[in-house]
Design a protein around this motif. Structure first.
Motif, PDB file in Angstrom:
ATOM      1  N   ILE A  24      41.116  44.158  31.624  1.00 33.07           N
ATOM      2  CA  ILE A  24      41.738  42.868  31.959  1.00 33.07           C
ATOM      3  C   ILE A  24      41.507  41.859  30.849  1.00 33.07           C
ATOM      4  N   LYS A  25      40.266  41.736  30.408  1.00 31.84           N
ATOM      5  CA  LYS A  25      39.930  40.741  29.393  1.00 31.84           C
ATOM      6  C   LYS A  25      40.652  41.001  28.076  1.00 31.84           C
ATOM      7  N   LEU A  26      40.667  42.262  27.636  1.00 33.93           N
ATOM      8  CA  LEU A  26      41.333  42.572  26.380  1.00 33.93           C
ATOM      9  C   LEU A  26      42.841  42.338  26.480  1.00 33.93           C
ATOM     10  N   SER A  27      43.413  42.666  27.620  1.00 31.19           N
ATOM     11  CA  SER A  27      44.848  42.440  27.814  1.00 31.19           C
ATOM     12  C   SER A  27      45.168  40.957  27.773  1.00 31.19           C
ATOM     13  N   GLN A  28      44.381  40.164  28.460  1.00 33.99           N
ATOM     14  CA  GLN A  28      44.618  38.728  28.476  1.00 33.99           C
ATOM     15  C   GLN A  28      44.355  38.095  27.113  1.00 33.99           C
ATOM     16  N   ALA A  29      43.355  38.592  26.428  1.00 37.22           N
ATOM     17  CA  ALA A  29      43.066  38.080  25.089  1.00 37.22           C
ATOM     18  C   ALA A  29      44.205  38.379  24.125  1.00 37.22           C
ATOM     19  N   ALA A  30      44.943  39.469  24.407  1.00 35.68           N
ATOM     20  CA  ALA A  30      46.091  39.827  23.571  1.00 35.68           C
ATOM     21  C   ALA A  30      47.352  39.072  23.982  1.00 35.68           C
ATOM     22  N   GLY A  31      47.215  38.193  24.970  1.00 40.69           N
ATOM     23  CA  GLY A  31      48.347  37.368  25.392  1.00 40.69           C
ATOM     24  C   GLY A  31      49.193  37.959  26.491  1.00 40.69           C
ATOM     25  N   ALA A  32      48.713  39.038  27.131  1.00 36.76           N
ATOM     26  CA  ALA A  32      49.497  39.696  28.178  1.00 36.76           C
ATOM     27  C   ALA A  32      49.086  39.197  29.568  1.00 36.76           C
ATOM     28  N   LYS A  33      50.067  39.155  30.461  1.00 32.97           N
ATOM     29  CA  LYS A  33      49.792  38.951  31.874  1.00 32.97           C
ATOM     30  C   LYS A  33      49.357  40.289  32.454  1.00 32.97           C
ATOM     31  N   VAL A  34      48.525  40.250  33.486  1.00 35.24           N
ATOM     32  CA  VAL A  34      47.975  41.483  34.047  1.00 35.24           C
ATOM     33  C   VAL A  34      48.322  41.597  35.527  1.00 35.24           C
ATOM     34  N   LEU A  35      48.780  42.792  35.910  1.00 35.02           N
ATOM     35  CA  LEU A  35      48.921  43.161  37.318  1.00 35.02           C
ATOM     36  C   LEU A  35      47.886  44.240  37.609  1.00 35.02           C
ATOM     37  N   LEU A  36      46.935  43.929  38.466  1.00 35.44           N
ATOM     38  CA  LEU A  36      45.900  44.890  38.853  1.00 35.44           C
ATOM     39  C   LEU A  36      46.318  45.547  40.162  1.00 35.44           C
ATOM     40  N   VAL A  37      46.390  46.875  40.150  1.00 39.44           N
ATOM     41  CA  VAL A  37      46.816  47.643  41.325  1.00 39.44           C
ATOM     42  C   VAL A  37      45.598  48.313  41.946  1.00 39.44           C
ATOM     43  N   GLY A  38      45.337  48.006  43.199  1.00 42.46           N
ATOM     44  CA  GLY A  38      44.152  48.522  43.861  1.00 42.46           C
ATOM     45  C   GLY A  38      44.348  49.878  44.505  1.00 42.46           C
ATOM     46  N   MET A  39      43.221  50.490  44.880  1.00 42.25           N
ATOM     47  CA  MET A  39      43.211  51.795  45.539  1.00 42.25           C
ATOM     48  C   MET A  39      42.120  51.770  46.605  1.00 42.25           C
ATOM     49  N   ARG A  40      42.243  52.676  47.578  1.00 41.59           N
ATOM     50  CA  ARG A  40      41.227  52.834  48.616  1.00 41.59           C
ATOM     51  C   ARG A  40      40.764  54.275  48.643  1.00 41.59           C
ATOM     52  N   MET A  41      39.546  54.475  49.125  1.00 41.93           N
ATOM     53  CA  MET A  41      38.922  55.784  49.136  1.00 41.93           C
ATOM     54  C   MET A  41      38.741  56.301  50.553  1.00 41.93           C
ATOM     55  N   PRO A  42      38.719  57.639  50.728  1.00 40.85           N
ATOM     56  CA  PRO A  42      38.368  58.214  52.034  1.00 40.85           C
ATOM     57  C   PRO A  42      36.896  57.935  52.333  1.00 40.85           C
TER      58      PRO A  42
END
Length: 229
Positions: free
Chosen positions: A142-160
């Motif tokens: 996330i930090k490197l993407s934002q530092a490069a000027g990109a917007k970030v979409l974080l996609v979550g997951m769930r576990m059994p």
């Protein structure tokens, strides 16, 4: 929890298994690392802005042709409705957050994305890797993407639930906490539209079939499209 309900519904339709066998079945996803990535992308237009997808087998169209996956379907939609944008799929089956964190700098340099979609963590959970390790790797991306000027979409997951309540709940919280801390766009659970439908999954009960991919595309699109405006 949706993911827990989905898992046990799957098991009712499969051959009888013990809880331990359930865990083993999930671990099989880890061995998908032997399957090469599907790098689906639209042809770059002059001056096109890039959406970079960093994911695992769920984004690499595991068991399908690359064109059938939700990322390729998203690329088709982008090509038709969002002139000036293209999609690059840098997802790899079996990828962990450590793998993504090690690759992100190179992908950012190579593609110079305006938007980065991060769909990683499932393989961390299946291996029972420390939650702090997963968190640190995702945070680096996330930090490197934002530092490069990109917007970030974080996609979550769930576990059994086989790794215990504390781990399962902590895993799920990691995504939301990181998104809030770093002010990213957020999709809590990639598989939410199909999680309760056993028929939406391949024989391994893990990977969505081709006809389920449009539902994933539409689900992700709700969070992604505002970033393209």
């Amino acid at each position: 929890m949706i993911f827990k309900s989905w898992l046990f519904k799957n098991l009712r339709y499969a051959a009888p298994r013990s809880r331990i066998q359930c865990a083993i079945g999930w671990v099989l996803l880890v061995f998908a690392t032997l399957v090469p990535a599907s790098f689906a992308q639209t042809a770059p237009a002059q001056g096109a802005r890039t959406i970079l997808v960093m994911g695992d087998s769920l984004s690499a169209a595991y068991g399908l042709s690359a064109a059938q996956g939700w990322v390729a379907l998203t690329a088709d939609r982008v090509n038709k409705t969002q002139p000036g944008w293209r999609v690059v799929n840098a997802s790899i089956s079996g990828e962990t957050t450590a793998g993504g964190a090690s690759r992100i700098a190179g992908e950012l340099k190579r593609n110079r994305p305006a938007v980065v979609v991060i769909e990683l963590g499932a393989n961390d959970g299946l291996r029972g890797l420390p939650l702090q390790q997963t968190r640190s790797n995702l945070e680096r991306m996330i930090k490197l993407s934002q530092a490069a000027g990109a917007k970030v979409l974080l996609v979550g997951m769930r576990m059994p639930p086989n790794l215990g309540r504390d781990y399962t709940q902590g895993f799920e919280r990691t995504f939301g906490e990181l998104s809030k801390l770093h002010k990213t766009a957020f999709l809590p659970f990639l598989l939410e539209p199909i999680a309760l439908d056993r028929g939406a999954f391949q024989a391994d009960n893990l990977h969505p079939i081709a006809t389920a991919q449009p539902k994933l595309r539409d689900h992700v699109w709700k969070a992604l499209s505002p970033l393209l405006e």
